[in-house]
Design an enzyme around this catalytic site. Structure first.
Site, short mmCIF file in Angstrom:
data_model
loop_
_atom_site.label_atom_id
_atom_site.label_comp_id
_atom_site.label_asym_id
_atom_site.label_seq_id
_atom_site.Cartn_x
_atom_site.Cartn_y
_atom_site.Cartn_z
N ARG A 43 -36.40 32.55 -55.03
CA ARG A 43 -37.00 33.20 -56.20
C ARG A 43 -36.04 33.38 -57.37
O ARG A 43 -36.46 33.37 -58.52
CB ARG A 43 -37.57 34.56 -55.79
CG ARG A 43 -38.93 34.43 -55.13
CD ARG A 43 -39.49 35.77 -54.82
NE ARG A 43 -38.50 36.57 -54.11
CZ ARG A 43 -38.69 37.79 -53.64
NH1 ARG A 43 -39.86 38.36 -53.81
NH2 ARG A 43 -37.76 38.44 -53.01
N LYS A 181 -21.52 23.34 -31.19
CA LYS A 181 -20.07 23.53 -30.97
C LYS A 181 -19.54 22.36 -30.15
O LYS A 181 -20.14 21.96 -29.15
CB LYS A 181 -19.81 24.86 -30.26
CG LYS A 181 -20.14 26.08 -31.15
CD LYS A 181 -19.73 27.37 -30.49
CE LYS A 181 -20.26 28.60 -31.24
NZ LYS A 181 -19.48 28.98 -32.41
N GLU A 215 -17.14 39.41 -28.74
CA GLU A 215 -16.76 39.40 -30.15
C GLU A 215 -15.92 40.64 -30.44
O GLU A 215 -16.25 41.74 -29.96
CB GLU A 215 -18.01 39.41 -31.03
CG GLU A 215 -18.80 38.13 -30.91
CD GLU A 215 -19.97 38.12 -31.87
OE1 GLU A 215 -19.81 37.66 -33.00
OE2 GLU A 215 -21.04 38.61 -31.47
N HIS A 239 -28.10 31.91 -27.47
CA HIS A 239 -26.78 31.35 -27.16
C HIS A 239 -26.41 31.41 -25.67
O HIS A 239 -25.96 30.42 -25.09
CB HIS A 239 -25.69 32.07 -27.97
CG HIS A 239 -26.00 32.17 -29.42
ND1 HIS A 239 -26.66 31.19 -30.12
CD2 HIS A 239 -25.75 33.15 -30.34
CE1 HIS A 239 -26.79 31.56 -31.38
NE2 HIS A 239 -26.25 32.74 -31.54
C1 BG6 Z 1 -25.24 34.81 -34.29
C2 BG6 Z 1 -25.53 36.25 -34.01
O1 BG6 Z 1 -26.33 34.01 -33.90
O2 BG6 Z 1 -24.10 34.40 -33.56
C3 BG6 Z 1 -24.33 37.11 -34.38
O3 BG6 Z 1 -26.65 36.66 -34.77
C4 BG6 Z 1 -23.08 36.60 -33.71
O4 BG6 Z 1 -24.53 38.48 -34.05
C5 BG6 Z 1 -22.91 35.10 -33.92
O5 BG6 Z 1 -21.97 37.29 -34.28
C6 BG6 Z 1 -21.79 34.54 -33.08
O6 BG6 Z 1 -21.55 33.22 -33.44
P1 BG6 Z 1 -20.10 32.58 -33.27
O7 BG6 Z 1 -20.29 31.15 -33.60
O8 BG6 Z 1 -19.19 33.32 -34.19
O9 BG6 Z 1 -19.72 32.80 -31.84
#
Ligand code: BG6
Length: 484
Positions: A43, A181, A215, A239
């Site tokens: 937009r 990856k 993480e 994932h």
């Molecule tokens: C995303 C999630 O799909 O993947 C995030 O929404 C997460 O919360 C991220 O931090 C992690 O991806 P990567 O590639 O940094 O491991």
């Protein structure tokens, strides 16, 4: 044939952080198909030039040292912008005219990328259908749908139905960036381009498998979104289950999208359904201290920022081998790893004192950030009687290959442009993944919900998760990768 890559949600964060940097890197490496144009749609009012300038800034910021102004100058002229609102039919009609003009009414492959907020996926797809933009008379038309694909099984089915009203499944690319990856693709190579792993890759030799996505960061500025999603929707449905499928699947007959996805989806269908009491027994959830006080998080929120789930794959290969899946925010370090823990030797002839207890073989696949593979095995300590110690064969990408590992989006965008859906999720796969997650979410949302353990940021999740594992006679491999 020329290619046109149309991004819906062009002024958003994903476009700046991931999509355009990936397209730019592909351009710089000479990998983008010749005559590829990028068209942004959202937009915000921009001229072509204003959008190019804004992307030059954001791309420079996100690609760092890989940014080169001279290369950007050769890429920028193929970038265009068309302002419009997903809710307005007229704006799609004018987008259709704009694209036809840009392509000089010649045939062109088009990829539509839905990088909008998820609530716009369905209206955008309807509009693509209504305005004739999905019609393939002038070349292939594909649509890439970002995650999350639905927020439960019912909404995923609904979205799949809406997508299939307009596109054939072969035109649909549901993205999960973990599949892009390098190390995840290498797991396919490790398993199916070598002979030595296959004979031991089963219940006869494997004790259990641990898949960890840890993480170090907390939810940060995404707290508002995260609080409505939580760990299972944000990380497990996509994932973690993708990593499990690649680890557990049978060898496909060939490297082809449907052959691979057929095998992957069979894994999900073999997962023993968890619901009710088994959810309480086989899952652990946690929340890091301070989460519920973060801005944009509902006071007293019970959203999990950590989860561990034990799944059983009921088939001949994996019967009796638990798969432990675990992910958390605000953990000790950033690491994604798959640990295949082999069984103990059936009969030990070496005296195993307390210090020399034989550990079983372990294959560790470091998905990120210290990409590599380590095989741990016992060895004799020299000049120390029959003392044993674990050592490893250590393969590291950084030592073996020059250059940096490409971003997952590079591979995935290129595959979509070239029509290879092998690394994208199919409709049935996404629905099967939700069927595994929904009962867990249901149980966690009951009024007599199971415990939500608080953990300190910077640890490996709640200590109760370690106790849970210990009660099963196992331990987590809490390994922060050594970057060398
Ligand atoms: C995303 C999630 O799909 O993947 C995030 O929404 C997460 O919360 C991220 O931090 C992690 O991806 P990567 O590639 O940094 O491991």
């Amino acid at each position: 044939m020329p290619h046109t890559f149309v991004i819906f949600g062009a002024s958003g964060d994903l476009t700046q952080r991931k999509l355009v940097p990936a397209l730019y890197r592909l351009h710089r490496k000479g990998r983008l198909p010749a005559d590829t144009r990028v068209v942004g749609f959202s937009r915000t009012k921009f001229t072509h030039d204003a959008w190019r300038v804004s992307l030059a800034d954001s791309t420079a910021k996100h690609v760092g040292d890989d940014f080169d102004a001279a290369h950007w100058a050769t890429f920028a002229p193929s970038i265009f912008y068309h302002a419009g609102d997903i809710g307005r039919n007229d704006d799609f009609a004018s987008l259709a005219r704009f694209l036809a003009e840009l392509e000089a009414s010649k045939s062109s492959t088009r990829v539509y990328y839905l990088a909008t907020a998820p609530r716009f996926y369905e209206p955008a797809i309807e509009q693509l259908g209504r305005s004739g933009l999905a019609d393939e008379a002038r070349g292939p038309r594909r649509v890439i749908v970002e995650k999350p694909f639905g927020c439960d099984l019912a909404s995923a089915r609904h979205l799949n139905a809406a997508v299939h009203d307009v596109f054939h499944e072969r035109q649909v690319y549901r993205i999960d960036h973990y599949l892009g990856k390098e190390t995840v693709q290498n797991l396919l190579v490790l398993r199916f381009a070598n002979t030595i792993f296959e004979p031991v890759w089963n219940r006869n030799y494997v004790d259990h498998v641990q898949i960890t996505v840890a993480e170090e960061v907390d939810v940060g500025s995404r707290a508002g979104y995260y609080d409505t999603a939580g760990m299972i929707r944000d990380m497990f449905q996509n994932h973690l289950l993708q990593l499990m499928m690649i680890t557990a699947m049978e060898a496909p007959a060939r490297y082809a999208a449907d052959a691979i996805r057929d095998e992957k989806v069979k894994v999900l269908h073999a997962v023993r359904p968890l619901s009710g009491e088994p959810v309480r027994r086989d899952t652990v959830r946690g929340q890091y201290r301070g989460y519920a006080e973060s801005a944009e998080v509902k006071r007293g929120s019970r959203t999990a920022t950590f989860a561990a789930v034990k799944l059983w794959v009921d088939n001949w290969r994996w019967q009796g081998v638990p798969f432990y899946l675990r992910s958390g925010k605000a953990m000790s370090c950033r690491t994604t790893q798959i640990v295949v823990q082999f069984r103990e030797p059936p009969h030990m002839i070496f005296a195993a004192g307390p210090k020399s207890a034989v550990e079983s073989n372990r294959l560790v696949i470091q998905v990120q950030p210290a990409e590599g593979i380590q095989l741990h095995f016992e060895t004799k300590v020299p000049d120390a009687g029959m003392k044993l110690r674990q050592t490893d064969l250590d393969f590291r990408y950084q030592r073996e290959f020059r250059g940096t590992i490409p971003e997952a989006y590079e591979r995935l965008l290129l595959d979509a442009l070239e029509g290879d859906a092998s690394l994208f999720a199919r409709a049935d796969e996404v629905e099967a993944a939700w069927s595994i997650c929904d009962p867990i979410l249901d149980e966690w949302q009951r009024s007599d919900e199971p415990a939500l353990y608080v953990y300190e940021a910077g640890l490996w999740g709640p200590s109760e998760c370690g106790d849970w594992m210990a009660a099963q006679g196992r331990q987590w491999f809490d390994i922060c990768p050594v970057l060398k």
